[in-house]
Enzyme design. Sequence first.
Site, PDB file in Angstrom:
ATOM      1  N   THR A 174     -22.865 -13.033  -7.355  1.00 24.23           N
ATOM      2  CA  THR A 174     -23.118 -14.021  -8.404  1.00 24.23           C
ATOM      3  C   THR A 174     -22.731 -15.422  -7.938  1.00 24.23           C
ATOM      4  O   THR A 174     -23.389 -16.407  -8.289  1.00 24.23           O
ATOM      5  CB  THR A 174     -22.331 -13.669  -9.671  1.00 24.23           C
ATOM      6  OG1 THR A 174     -22.568 -12.311 -10.002  1.00 24.23           O
ATOM      7  CG2 THR A 174     -22.746 -14.544 -10.833  1.00 24.23           C
ATOM      8  N   THR A 175     -21.665 -15.526  -7.127  1.00 25.70           N
ATOM      9  CA  THR A 175     -21.242 -16.824  -6.603  1.00 25.70           C
ATOM     10  C   THR A 175     -22.334 -17.460  -5.754  1.00 25.70           C
ATOM     11  O   THR A 175     -22.378 -18.680  -5.604  1.00 25.70           O
ATOM     12  CB  THR A 175     -19.940 -16.654  -5.792  1.00 25.70           C
ATOM     13  OG1 THR A 175     -18.950 -16.069  -6.639  1.00 25.70           O
ATOM     14  CG2 THR A 175     -19.420 -17.969  -5.259  1.00 25.70           C
ATOM     15  N   TYR A 219     -26.456  -8.242 -20.470  1.00 30.39           N
ATOM     16  CA  TYR A 219     -27.259  -8.669 -21.614  1.00 30.39           C
ATOM     17  C   TYR A 219     -27.744  -7.532 -22.495  1.00 30.39           C
ATOM     18  O   TYR A 219     -27.600  -7.592 -23.716  1.00 30.39           O
ATOM     19  CB  TYR A 219     -28.457  -9.530 -21.176  1.00 30.39           C
ATOM     20  CG  TYR A 219     -29.152 -10.176 -22.360  1.00 30.39           C
ATOM     21  CD1 TYR A 219     -28.582 -11.261 -23.007  1.00 30.39           C
ATOM     22  CD2 TYR A 219     -30.351  -9.672 -22.861  1.00 30.39           C
ATOM     23  CE1 TYR A 219     -29.182 -11.828 -24.118  1.00 30.39           C
ATOM     24  CE2 TYR A 219     -30.964 -10.233 -23.972  1.00 30.39           C
ATOM     25  CZ  TYR A 219     -30.378 -11.308 -24.595  1.00 30.39           C
ATOM     26  OH  TYR A 219     -30.981 -11.861 -25.693  1.00 30.39           O
ATOM     27  N   TYR A 237     -19.309  -2.964 -10.022  1.00 30.49           N
ATOM     28  CA  TYR A 237     -18.780  -4.301 -10.302  1.00 30.49           C
ATOM     29  C   TYR A 237     -18.686  -4.463 -11.815  1.00 30.49           C
ATOM     30  O   TYR A 237     -19.698  -4.571 -12.496  1.00 30.49           O
ATOM     31  CB  TYR A 237     -19.675  -5.361  -9.675  1.00 30.49           C
ATOM     32  CG  TYR A 237     -19.230  -6.801  -9.867  1.00 30.49           C
ATOM     33  CD1 TYR A 237     -17.946  -7.128 -10.298  1.00 30.49           C
ATOM     34  CD2 TYR A 237     -20.115  -7.850  -9.596  1.00 30.49           C
ATOM     35  CE1 TYR A 237     -17.557  -8.446 -10.458  1.00 30.49           C
ATOM     36  CE2 TYR A 237     -19.733  -9.172  -9.748  1.00 30.49           C
ATOM     37  CZ  TYR A 237     -18.449  -9.468 -10.186  1.00 30.49           C
ATOM     38  OH  TYR A 237     -18.074 -10.778 -10.346  1.00 30.49           O
ATOM     39  N   ARG A 294     -19.260 -11.746 -17.864  1.00 25.12           N
ATOM     40  CA  ARG A 294     -20.646 -12.106 -17.561  1.00 25.12           C
ATOM     41  C   ARG A 294     -21.662 -11.132 -18.158  1.00 25.12           C
ATOM     42  O   ARG A 294     -22.753 -11.536 -18.550  1.00 25.12           O
ATOM     43  CB  ARG A 294     -20.861 -12.182 -16.044  1.00 25.12           C
ATOM     44  CG  ARG A 294     -20.231 -13.388 -15.375  1.00 25.12           C
ATOM     45  CD  ARG A 294     -20.628 -13.444 -13.901  1.00 25.12           C
ATOM     46  NE  ARG A 294     -20.078 -14.598 -13.217  1.00 25.12           N
ATOM     47  CZ  ARG A 294     -20.650 -15.800 -13.166  1.00 25.12           C
ATOM     48  NH1 ARG A 294     -21.799 -16.010 -13.772  1.00 25.12           N
ATOM     49  NH2 ARG A 294     -20.081 -16.784 -12.495  1.00 25.12           N
ATOM     50  N   LYS A 317     -15.274  -3.266  -7.750  1.00 20.20           N
ATOM     51  CA  LYS A 317     -14.730  -4.609  -7.903  1.00 20.20           C
ATOM     52  C   LYS A 317     -14.437  -4.760  -9.390  1.00 20.20           C
ATOM     53  O   LYS A 317     -15.350  -4.825 -10.212  1.00 20.20           O
ATOM     54  CB  LYS A 317     -15.728  -5.660  -7.427  1.00 20.20           C
ATOM     55  CG  LYS A 317     -15.249  -7.102  -7.639  1.00 20.20           C
ATOM     56  CD  LYS A 317     -16.330  -8.103  -7.236  1.00 20.20           C
ATOM     57  CE  LYS A 317     -15.882  -9.527  -7.499  1.00 20.20           C
ATOM     58  NZ  LYS A 317     -16.939 -10.523  -7.173  1.00 20.20           N
ATOM     59  N   ILE A 336     -12.494  -9.238  -3.728  1.00 16.98           N
ATOM     60  CA  ILE A 336     -13.710  -9.957  -3.355  1.00 16.98           C
ATOM     61  C   ILE A 336     -13.596 -11.307  -4.041  1.00 16.98           C
ATOM     62  O   ILE A 336     -13.641 -11.403  -5.270  1.00 16.98           O
ATOM     63  CB  ILE A 336     -14.983  -9.207  -3.756  1.00 16.98           C
ATOM     64  CG1 ILE A 336     -15.107  -7.919  -2.924  1.00 16.98           C
ATOM     65  CG2 ILE A 336     -16.222 -10.078  -3.541  1.00 16.98           C
ATOM     66  CD1 ILE A 336     -16.272  -7.035  -3.313  1.00 16.98           C
TER      67      ILE A 336
END
Length: 293
Positions: free
Chosen positions: A49-50, A112, A138, A143, A167, A209
């Site tokens: 995502t980063t 979502y 993850y 998010r 993660k 991470i």
Amino acid sequence: MSLRQTLRGTGVALVTPFNASGKIDFFALETLINYVIKNGVEYVVSLGTTGETPTLSKEEKIDILQFTYEKVDGRVPVVAGVGGNNTQELIHDLHHYPLEKATAILSASPYYNKPSQEGIFLHYKALAEASPKPIILYNVPGRTGRNMEAATTLRLAHEVPNIGGIKEAANNMVQCMQILKDRPEHFLVVSGDDDLVMPQMSCGMDGVISVAANCLPRKFTDMVRAGLAFDFGKAKEINDTLLEAYYLLFAENNPSGVKAFLSELGLIENNLRLPMVPLSESLREKVVAYLRN
């Protein structure tokens, strides 16, 4: 060798540098890859995502992944990010992305559409059965809008052979301890919260991470190594110097914070793709002051 052995320590979720016209700046990406490896990270994560993956086309993602393999050149493992909320589309991606050189796949829990715990379990089970490489779960409910509960993580860890780790970024210490208490011996558990990784390592986490490891890799990896060695006096001493950086990195959004740091360090240009925008001027000035000090 299990992921717990291979990916112990600091992984860095690489940003995607852009030039002023919004195109991927591959020269800056190569500079960043060399910078973080030189300064001690144990592995890199491409297309997290980063890396602003929601704004990248599939063709760009494939180009970035192949470029990353080439420039890492076997110096450290590469973890590939393949995540989303359409299970069948992800299975297609797992069959068509260049994953031969990846050590593992990092896949965020569906966002979502907010599936039930059973839906999350079956989603990951389907990915694991289709994936040519081990899956790292993850969990990032800030998010995705849905927490993956410890019981679901542990069910996946014990029942699905190709699930190799997680993660965990729920910002929930009790949930972390529940996972660590009952995980299989081989199962990798790393933090996704830079500001919590030091206390999480005291509970048994295998590392992180990280976002901060893009711009402060030497200090951050030294802190993680000290924590993994249970030298928490040294880890705390280093971590105390990073606390302000953690705030600045995430005060507005990620990766605006880390790109501001990297820009001030001269490693990339401070460009993002909408809807992300650069850090506000008042916070950027605090980044400059932090780096000077």
